[in-house]
Design a protein around this motif. Structure first.
Motif, PDB file in Angstrom:
ATOM      1  N   ILE A   4      -2.822  72.316-130.574  1.00 35.04           N
ATOM      2  CA  ILE A   4      -3.798  71.867-129.581  1.00 35.04           C
ATOM      3  C   ILE A   4      -3.678  70.368-129.384  1.00 35.04           C
ATOM      4  N   LEU A   5      -3.775  69.957-128.138  1.00 35.05           N
ATOM      5  CA  LEU A   5      -3.738  68.548-127.765  1.00 35.05           C
ATOM      6  C   LEU A   5      -5.068  68.202-127.115  1.00 35.05           C
ATOM      7  N   ALA A   6      -5.693  67.115-127.556  1.00 33.20           N
ATOM      8  CA  ALA A   6      -6.942  66.628-126.959  1.00 33.20           C
ATOM      9  C   ALA A   6      -6.615  65.364-126.173  1.00 33.20           C
ATOM     10  N   ILE A   7      -7.033  65.324-124.896  1.00 35.51           N
ATOM     11  CA  ILE A   7      -6.754  64.175-124.033  1.00 35.51           C
ATOM     12  C   ILE A   7      -7.987  63.848-123.192  1.00 35.51           C
ATOM     13  N   ALA A   8      -8.009  62.615-122.667  1.00 33.24           N
ATOM     14  CA  ALA A   8      -9.041  62.268-121.689  1.00 33.24           C
ATOM     15  C   ALA A   8      -8.854  63.183-120.488  1.00 33.24           C
ATOM     16  N   GLY A   9      -9.959  63.682-119.950  1.00 32.65           N
ATOM     17  CA  GLY A   9      -9.892  64.685-118.904  1.00 32.65           C
ATOM     18  C   GLY A   9      -9.648  64.153-117.508  1.00 32.65           C
ATOM     19  N   GLN A  10      -9.489  65.085-116.594  1.00 31.86           N
ATOM     20  CA  GLN A  10      -9.276  64.762-115.188  1.00 31.86           C
ATOM     21  C   GLN A  10     -10.502  64.065-114.616  1.00 31.86           C
ATOM     22  N   GLU A  11     -11.689  64.533-114.994  1.00 31.32           N
ATOM     23  CA  GLU A  11     -12.923  63.857-114.619  1.00 31.32           C
ATOM     24  C   GLU A  11     -13.140  62.720-115.619  1.00 31.32           C
ATOM     25  N   SER A  12     -13.719  61.633-115.183  1.00 33.81           N
ATOM     26  CA  SER A  12     -13.734  60.410-115.984  1.00 33.81           C
ATOM     27  C   SER A  12     -14.399  60.533-117.350  1.00 33.81           C
ATOM     28  N   SER A  13     -15.423  61.333-117.509  1.00 26.11           N
ATOM     29  CA  SER A  13     -16.139  61.384-118.783  1.00 26.11           C
ATOM     30  C   SER A  13     -15.757  62.593-119.629  1.00 26.11           C
ATOM     31  N   GLU A  14     -14.830  63.404-119.167  1.00 22.79           N
ATOM     32  CA  GLU A  14     -14.488  64.638-119.863  1.00 22.79           C
ATOM     33  C   GLU A  14     -13.346  64.463-120.855  1.00 22.79           C
ATOM     34  N   GLU A  16     -10.337  67.045-122.442  1.00 27.92           N
ATOM     35  CA  GLU A  16      -9.698  68.346-122.250  1.00 27.92           C
ATOM     36  C   GLU A  16      -8.921  68.722-123.499  1.00 27.92           C
ATOM     37  N   LEU A  17      -8.976  69.999-123.854  1.00 24.16           N
ATOM     38  CA  LEU A  17      -8.159  70.541-124.933  1.00 24.16           C
ATOM     39  C   LEU A  17      -7.114  71.459-124.318  1.00 24.16           C
ATOM     40  N   TRP A  18      -5.858  71.245-124.705  1.00 18.64           N
ATOM     41  CA  TRP A  18      -4.733  71.994-124.157  1.00 18.64           C
ATOM     42  C   TRP A  18      -3.996  72.730-125.262  1.00 18.64           C
ATOM     43  N   ASP A  19      -3.586  73.956-124.978  1.00 16.31           N
ATOM     44  CA  ASP A  19      -2.678  74.718-125.827  1.00 16.31           C
ATOM     45  C   ASP A  19      -1.283  74.269-125.408  1.00 16.31           C
ATOM     46  N   ILE A  20      -0.601  73.497-126.255  1.00 19.46           N
ATOM     47  CA  ILE A  20       0.672  72.911-125.823  1.00 19.46           C
ATOM     48  C   ILE A  20       1.822  73.910-125.856  1.00 19.46           C
ATOM     49  N   LYS A  25      -4.790  74.650-120.171  1.00 16.16           N
ATOM     50  CA  LYS A  25      -6.040  74.038-120.608  1.00 16.16           C
ATOM     51  C   LYS A  25      -6.923  75.107-121.240  1.00 16.16           C
ATOM     52  N   ILE A  26      -7.445  74.796-122.431  1.00 13.10           N
ATOM     53  CA  ILE A  26      -8.309  75.736-123.150  1.00 13.10           C
ATOM     54  C   ILE A  26      -9.773  75.488-122.811  1.00 13.10           C
ATOM     55  N   MET A  27     -10.179  74.218-122.800  1.00  9.70           N
ATOM     56  CA  MET A  27     -11.582  73.908-122.543  1.00  9.70           C
ATOM     57  C   MET A  27     -11.769  72.454-122.159  1.00  9.70           C
ATOM     58  N   CYS A  28     -12.922  72.174-121.567  1.00  9.30           N
ATOM     59  CA  CYS A  28     -13.361  70.815-121.254  1.00  9.30           C
ATOM     60  C   CYS A  28     -14.631  70.536-122.041  1.00  9.30           C
ATOM     61  N   LEU A  29     -14.781  69.306-122.471  1.00 15.69           N
ATOM     62  CA  LEU A  29     -15.997  68.851-123.135  1.00 15.69           C
ATOM     63  C   LEU A  29     -16.593  67.719-122.327  1.00 15.69           C
ATOM     64  N   PRO A  30     -17.836  67.762-121.878  1.00 17.92           N
ATOM     65  CA  PRO A  30     -18.713  68.910-122.032  1.00 17.92           C
ATOM     66  C   PRO A  30     -18.253  70.061-121.164  1.00 17.92           C
ATOM     67  N   ALA A  53      -8.639  64.377-132.327  1.00 20.22           N
ATOM     68  CA  ALA A  53      -8.958  65.721-132.807  1.00 20.22           C
ATOM     69  C   ALA A  53      -8.791  65.750-134.320  1.00 20.22           C
ATOM     70  N   PHE A  54      -9.638  66.511-135.000  1.00 21.21           N
ATOM     71  CA  PHE A  54      -9.540  66.641-136.448  1.00 21.21           C
ATOM     72  C   PHE A  54     -10.208  67.943-136.870  1.00 21.21           C
ATOM     73  N   ILE A  55      -9.915  68.379-138.102  1.00 21.83           N
ATOM     74  CA  ILE A  55     -10.500  69.608-138.627  1.00 21.83           C
ATOM     75  C   ILE A  55     -11.176  69.283-139.956  1.00 21.83           C
ATOM     76  N   PRO A  56     -12.497  69.033-139.933  1.00 19.94           N
ATOM     77  CA  PRO A  56     -13.202  68.744-141.180  1.00 19.94           C
ATOM     78  C   PRO A  56     -13.255  69.984-142.076  1.00 19.94           C
ATOM     79  N   CYS A  57     -13.271  69.779-143.376  1.00 20.63           N
ATOM     80  CA  CYS A  57     -13.289  70.893-144.345  1.00 20.63           C
ATOM     81  C   CYS A  57     -14.427  71.874-144.066  1.00 20.63           C
ATOM     82  N   GLU A  58     -15.604  71.340-143.764  1.00 22.56           N
ATOM     83  CA  GLU A  58     -16.773  72.204-143.584  1.00 22.56           C
ATOM     84  C   GLU A  58     -16.806  72.940-142.242  1.00 22.56           C
ATOM     85  N   SER A  59     -15.792  72.748-141.384  1.00 22.60           N
ATOM     86  CA  SER A  59     -15.797  73.391-140.070  1.00 22.60           C
ATOM     87  C   SER A  59     -15.207  74.788-140.088  1.00 22.60           C
ATOM     88  N   GLY A  60     -14.682  75.216-141.215  1.00 21.13           N
ATOM     89  CA  GLY A  60     -14.087  76.552-141.282  1.00 21.13           C
ATOM     90  C   GLY A  60     -12.810  76.662-140.472  1.00 21.13           C
TER      91      GLY A  60
END
Length: 130
Positions: A4-14, A16-20, A25-30, A53-60
């Motif tokens: 997964i790649l996390a990048i600044a989105g097409q919209e200025s405040s978004e 985006e997560l991409w399956d490379i 595109k997998i999702m936009c935040l928000p 992007a990161f995967i904390p231990c407690e995130s499962g």
């Protein structure tokens, strides 16, 4: 197990997560479909300047995202709750230009256009600025 790649989105405040592997595109935040107050609040933060992007231990094993914005704030996202961030902290008086998480996912560092470096704990109990 996905790349997964996390990048600044097409919209200025978004963000985006991409399956490379599949170039999609997998999702936009928000999440765009939640036309609630969160989307409007993140737009007020301005451009997304840095993403980590990161995967904390407690995130499962679920990806979390830190995103920094033009207004100096940093948002913490859990992809399981894409409608609103887990937290929002303003570490800088000007644009937050960079962000990095340590190898254990216990804290990180952020640099801003205000010539300050902020070190933070991901539990948000020991934040400090230098």
């Amino acid at each position: 197990g996905k790349n997964i790649l996390a990048i600044a989105g097409q919209e200025s405040s978004e963000v985006e997560l991409w399956d490379i592997e599949n170039s999609r595109k997998i999702m936009c935040l928000p999440q765009r479909c939640s036309a609630n107050m969160t989307g409007r609040l993140t737009k007020k933060k301005g451009l997304c300047m840095a993403v980590q992007a990161f995967i904390p231990c407690e995130s499962g094993g679920y990806v979390n995202i830190l995103s920094s914005y033009e207004d100096g704030s940093t948002l913490w996202w859990d992809v399981r709750k894409p409608g609103s961030p887990l937290s929002s902290v303003k570490y800088h008086l000007e644009s937050a230009l960079s962000i990095a998480i340590d190898g254990l996912c216990t804290g990180g560092i952020s640099g801003g256009a205000d010539n300050k470096v902020a070190m933070f704990a991901l539990d948000h109990q020991q934040d400090s600025s230098v």
